[in-house]
Design a protein around this motif. Structure first.
Motif, PDB file in Angstrom:
ATOM      1  N   PRO A 196       0.892  -1.237   0.051  1.00  0.00           N
ATOM      2  CA  PRO A 196      -0.058  -0.045   0.023  1.00  0.00           C
ATOM      3  C   PRO A 196       0.834   1.469   0.070  1.00  0.00           C
ATOM      4  O   PRO A 196       0.599   2.358  -0.403  1.00  0.00           O
ATOM      5  N   ARG A 197       2.156   1.301   0.261  1.00  0.00           N
ATOM      6  CA  ARG A 197       3.010   2.436   0.167  1.00  0.00           C
ATOM      7  C   ARG A 197       3.927   2.415  -0.972  1.00  0.00           C
ATOM      8  O   ARG A 197       4.604   3.324  -0.989  1.00  0.00           O
ATOM      9  N   GLU A 198       3.522   1.617  -1.866  1.00  0.00           N
ATOM     10  CA  GLU A 198       4.330   1.675  -3.306  1.00  0.00           C
ATOM     11  C   GLU A 198       4.032   3.232  -3.791  1.00  0.00           C
ATOM     12  O   GLU A 198       3.121   3.420  -4.197  1.00  0.00           O
ATOM     13  N   ALA A 199       5.170   4.025  -3.784  1.00  0.00           N
ATOM     14  CA  ALA A 199       5.177   5.118  -4.225  1.00  0.00           C
ATOM     15  C   ALA A 199       4.725   5.613  -5.692  1.00  0.00           C
ATOM     16  O   ALA A 199       4.154   6.694  -5.798  1.00  0.00           O
ATOM     17  N   VAL A 200       5.349   4.989  -6.577  1.00  0.00           N
ATOM     18  CA  VAL A 200       4.808   5.437  -7.889  1.00  0.00           C
ATOM     19  C   VAL A 200       3.486   5.057  -8.527  1.00  0.00           C
ATOM     20  O   VAL A 200       2.838   5.717  -8.982  1.00  0.00           O
ATOM     21  N   SER A 201       2.946   4.154  -7.672  1.00  0.00           N
ATOM     22  CA  SER A 201       1.677   3.629  -7.953  1.00  0.00           C
ATOM     23  C   SER A 201       0.626   4.431  -7.349  1.00  0.00           C
ATOM     24  O   SER A 201      -0.312   4.869  -7.787  1.00  0.00           O
ATOM     25  N   LEU A 202       1.095   4.948  -6.286  1.00  0.00           N
ATOM     26  CA  LEU A 202       0.287   5.884  -5.455  1.00  0.00           C
ATOM     27  C   LEU A 202       0.070   7.312  -6.078  1.00  0.00           C
ATOM     28  O   LEU A 202      -0.900   7.946  -6.364  1.00  0.00           O
ATOM     29  N   GLY A 214      -6.636  11.209  -1.175  1.00  0.00           N
ATOM     30  CA  GLY A 214      -6.307  10.102  -0.196  1.00  0.00           C
ATOM     31  C   GLY A 214      -5.112   9.300  -0.750  1.00  0.00           C
ATOM     32  O   GLY A 214      -4.043   9.221  -0.001  1.00  0.00           O
ATOM     33  N   TYR A 215      -4.884   9.299  -2.082  1.00  0.00           N
ATOM     34  CA  TYR A 215      -3.564   8.552  -2.725  1.00  0.00           C
ATOM     35  C   TYR A 215      -2.201   9.669  -2.526  1.00  0.00           C
ATOM     36  O   TYR A 215      -1.477   9.093  -1.967  1.00  0.00           O
ATOM     37  N   TRP A 216      -2.541  10.878  -2.767  1.00  0.00           N
ATOM     38  CA  TRP A 216      -1.406  11.768  -2.704  1.00  0.00           C
ATOM     39  C   TRP A 216      -0.960  12.055  -0.994  1.00  0.00           C
ATOM     40  O   TRP A 216       0.272  12.182  -0.896  1.00  0.00           O
ATOM     41  N   GLU A 217      -1.869  11.832  -0.157  1.00  0.00           N
ATOM     42  CA  GLU A 217      -1.462  11.937   1.423  1.00  0.00           C
ATOM     43  C   GLU A 217      -0.866  10.595   1.486  1.00  0.00           C
ATOM     44  O   GLU A 217       0.294  10.597   2.563  1.00  0.00           O
ATOM     45  N   ARG A 218      -1.133   9.496   1.017  1.00  0.00           N
ATOM     46  CA  ARG A 218      -0.592   8.367   1.413  1.00  0.00           C
ATOM     47  C   ARG A 218       0.922   8.297   0.824  1.00  0.00           C
ATOM     48  O   ARG A 218       1.985   7.802   1.630  1.00  0.00           O
ATOM     49  N   LEU A 219       1.055   9.067  -0.455  1.00  0.00           N
ATOM     50  CA  LEU A 219       2.364   9.127  -1.111  1.00  0.00           C
ATOM     51  C   LEU A 219       3.269  10.138  -0.139  1.00  0.00           C
ATOM     52  O   LEU A 219       4.220   9.686   0.094  1.00  0.00           O
ATOM     53  N   ALA A 220       2.541  11.250   0.378  1.00  0.00           N
ATOM     54  CA  ALA A 220       3.632  11.982   1.140  1.00  0.00           C
ATOM     55  C   ALA A 220       4.051  11.411   2.175  1.00  0.00           C
ATOM     56  O   ALA A 220       5.232  11.720   3.001  1.00  0.00           O
ATOM     57  N   ALA A 221       3.144  10.596   2.958  1.00  0.00           N
ATOM     58  CA  ALA A 221       3.495   9.785   4.134  1.00  0.00           C
ATOM     59  C   ALA A 221       4.711   8.789   3.975  1.00  0.00           C
ATOM     60  O   ALA A 221       5.374   8.532   4.754  1.00  0.00           O
ATOM     61  N   MET A 245       7.387   9.592   2.416  1.00  0.00           N
ATOM     62  CA  MET A 245       8.499  10.308   2.107  1.00  0.00           C
ATOM     63  C   MET A 245       9.210  10.894   3.357  1.00  0.00           C
ATOM     64  O   MET A 245       8.610  11.256   4.256  1.00  0.00           O
ATOM     65  N   PRO A 246      10.426  11.081   3.407  1.00  0.00           N
ATOM     66  CA  PRO A 246      11.145  11.638   4.509  1.00  0.00           C
ATOM     67  C   PRO A 246      10.851  13.061   4.852  1.00  0.00           C
ATOM     68  O   PRO A 246      10.308  13.754   3.942  1.00  0.00           O
ATOM     69  N   GLU A 247      10.909  13.363   6.024  1.00  0.00           N
ATOM     70  CA  GLU A 247      10.561  14.888   6.323  1.00  0.00           C
ATOM     71  C   GLU A 247      11.246  15.910   5.608  1.00  0.00           C
ATOM     72  O   GLU A 247      10.771  17.059   4.971  1.00  0.00           O
ATOM     73  N   GLY A 248      12.662  15.553   5.065  1.00  0.00           N
ATOM     74  CA  GLY A 248      13.449  16.607   4.284  1.00  0.00           C
ATOM     75  C   GLY A 248      13.095  16.393   2.868  1.00  0.00           C
ATOM     76  O   GLY A 248      13.784  17.271   2.072  1.00  0.00           O
ATOM     77  N   ASP A 249      12.353  15.615   2.418  1.00  0.00           N
ATOM     78  CA  ASP A 249      12.048  15.477   0.860  1.00  0.00           C
ATOM     79  C   ASP A 249      11.537  16.587   0.323  1.00  0.00           C
ATOM     80  O   ASP A 249      10.486  17.119   0.808  1.00  0.00           O
ATOM     81  N   LEU A 250      12.253  17.422  -0.611  1.00  0.00           N
ATOM     82  CA  LEU A 250      11.638  18.498  -1.473  1.00  0.00           C
ATOM     83  C   LEU A 250      10.211  18.056  -2.146  1.00  0.00           C
ATOM     84  O   LEU A 250       9.557  18.982  -2.498  1.00  0.00           O
ATOM     85  N   SER A 251      10.238  17.007  -2.328  1.00  0.00           N
ATOM     86  CA  SER A 251       9.013  16.579  -3.050  1.00  0.00           C
ATOM     87  C   SER A 251       7.550  16.872  -2.288  1.00  0.00           C
ATOM     88  O   SER A 251       6.361  16.992  -2.887  1.00  0.00           O
ATOM     89  N   ARG A 252       7.781  16.930  -1.069  1.00  0.00           N
ATOM     90  CA  ARG A 252       6.461  16.978  -0.146  1.00  0.00           C
ATOM     91  C   ARG A 252       5.851  18.231  -0.348  1.00  0.00           C
ATOM     92  O   ARG A 252       4.687  18.191  -0.260  1.00  0.00           O
ATOM     93  N   ALA A 253       6.520  19.281  -0.646  1.00  0.00           N
ATOM     94  CA  ALA A 253       6.038  20.453  -0.990  1.00  0.00           C
ATOM     95  C   ALA A 253       5.090  20.572  -2.039  1.00  0.00           C
ATOM     96  O   ALA A 253       4.010  21.227  -2.163  1.00  0.00           O
ATOM     97  N   ILE A 293       3.608  17.996  -3.464  1.00  0.00           N
ATOM     98  CA  ILE A 293       2.477  17.223  -3.179  1.00  0.00           C
ATOM     99  C   ILE A 293       1.668  17.780  -2.363  1.00  0.00           C
ATOM    100  O   ILE A 293       0.380  17.702  -2.664  1.00  0.00           O
ATOM    101  N   ALA A 294       2.091  18.435  -1.247  1.00  0.00           N
ATOM    102  CA  ALA A 294       1.220  19.219  -0.472  1.00  0.00           C
ATOM    103  C   ALA A 294       0.324  20.235  -1.533  1.00  0.00           C
ATOM    104  O   ALA A 294      -0.821  20.374  -0.953  1.00  0.00           O
TER     105      ALA A 294
END
Length: 273
Positions: A218-224, A242-249, A251-259, A261-262
């Motif tokens: 359920p945490r497979e990033a590319v599929s999410l 729902g999918y993108w929130e699971r994807l952000a979860a 990722m590490p806290e310092g990952d620039l992609s989180r912004a 996705i947010a």
């Protein structure tokens, strides 16, 4: 480098011909003679008009003489203006000098500010890419012969993705996934390559691949990521959140992609209201 200067020389010769050929084929004397002939022709036409007007009684003899004098003065003025224009015309020397000096000036500026190193680097990169393509074709042929290396096929798929060869990448991932027992990570990579190869159109095949991958992990990033994009495009904004929130979860806290996705999550939430 030799080819570059050869092509540059050919372009310079063509440009020079456009400038100089008209100058070389139109003698100055002929131009001056043509202008003089036109002025004289106009003068005789004016005299003929004056004589006709005198004949029908419009002008008397004194007015005819006055008109002739005026026509002669105009002819003299036109001749003087033509001589003045000839004296101050460019002639042939100035166009020739400009035509020859322009490429020399361009070359001087290029040698001062230009960069032959960049040209060499571009050619070296092109040569390296050709070598890489040859190596990849050899690797693909080797894998096709052995056809039992899941890691080799997945590596080949990643290389094809980096080159933008999405259809080839999809086939490589498909083969790698089959050999490896269809792990969720390879299913996600396969789905991504298939998505871009198909012009970013969501298909039942892509839905099946992402469902299978997320069922195993359920945490497979590319599929999410893909599932979120598909839901957003279909107008199912709550599912996309729902999918993108699971994807952000994942990722590490310092990952620039989180912004990024947010931002996508916030946009989907606004549209879902």
């Amino acid at each position: 480098m030799i080819a570059f200067w050869l092509y540059a020389g050919l372009l310079f010769a063509a440009a020079l011909a456009f400038i100089l050929v008209p100058q070389l084929h139109i003698p100055r004397g002929r131009v001056d003679a043509d202008r003089t002939r036109v002025n004289v022709g106009l003068y005789h036409e004016r005299l003929h008009e004056l004589q006709e007007q005198h004949r029908v009684g419009v002008f008397d003899a004194a007015q005819l003489d006055l008109g002739r004098a005026e026509a002669a003065r105009e002819l003299l003025d036109d001749t003087r203006r033509a001589e003045y224009a000839v004296d101050f015309s460019m002639g042939r020397s100035i166009p020739l000098a400009v035509a020859l000096s322009t490429p020399l000036l361009a070359l001087a500026l290029y040698l001062h500010w230009g960069s032959l190193d960049q040209l060499k680097l571009t050619r070296q990169r092109a040569a390296a890419q050709n070598v890489e393509k040859i190596a990849m074709r050899q690797e693909a042929a080797s894998l096709a012969a052995t056809s039992d290396s899941a890691d080799g096929w997945s590596s080949l798929g990643r290389a094809y993705m980096a080159q933008g060869r999405m259809s080839d990448a999809s086939r490589a991932y498909e083969r790698g996934a089959a050999l490896a027992g269809r792990p969720p990570e390879l299913l996600g990579d396969w789905a991504e390559a298939e998505y871009f190869a198909g012009g970013r159109q969501w298909t039942p095949k892509l839905q099946a691949l992402t469902n299978e991958a997320l069922a195993s992990n359920p945490r497979e990033a590319v599929s999410l990521k893909l599932a979120g994009m598909a839901a957003f495009q279909a107008g199912r904004y709550s599912d996309a959140v729902g999918y993108w929130e699971r994807l952000a979860a994942t990722m590490p806290e310092g990952d620039l992609s989180r912004a990024s996705i947010a931002k996508d999550v916030a946009r989907a939430r606004d549209l879902a209201k």
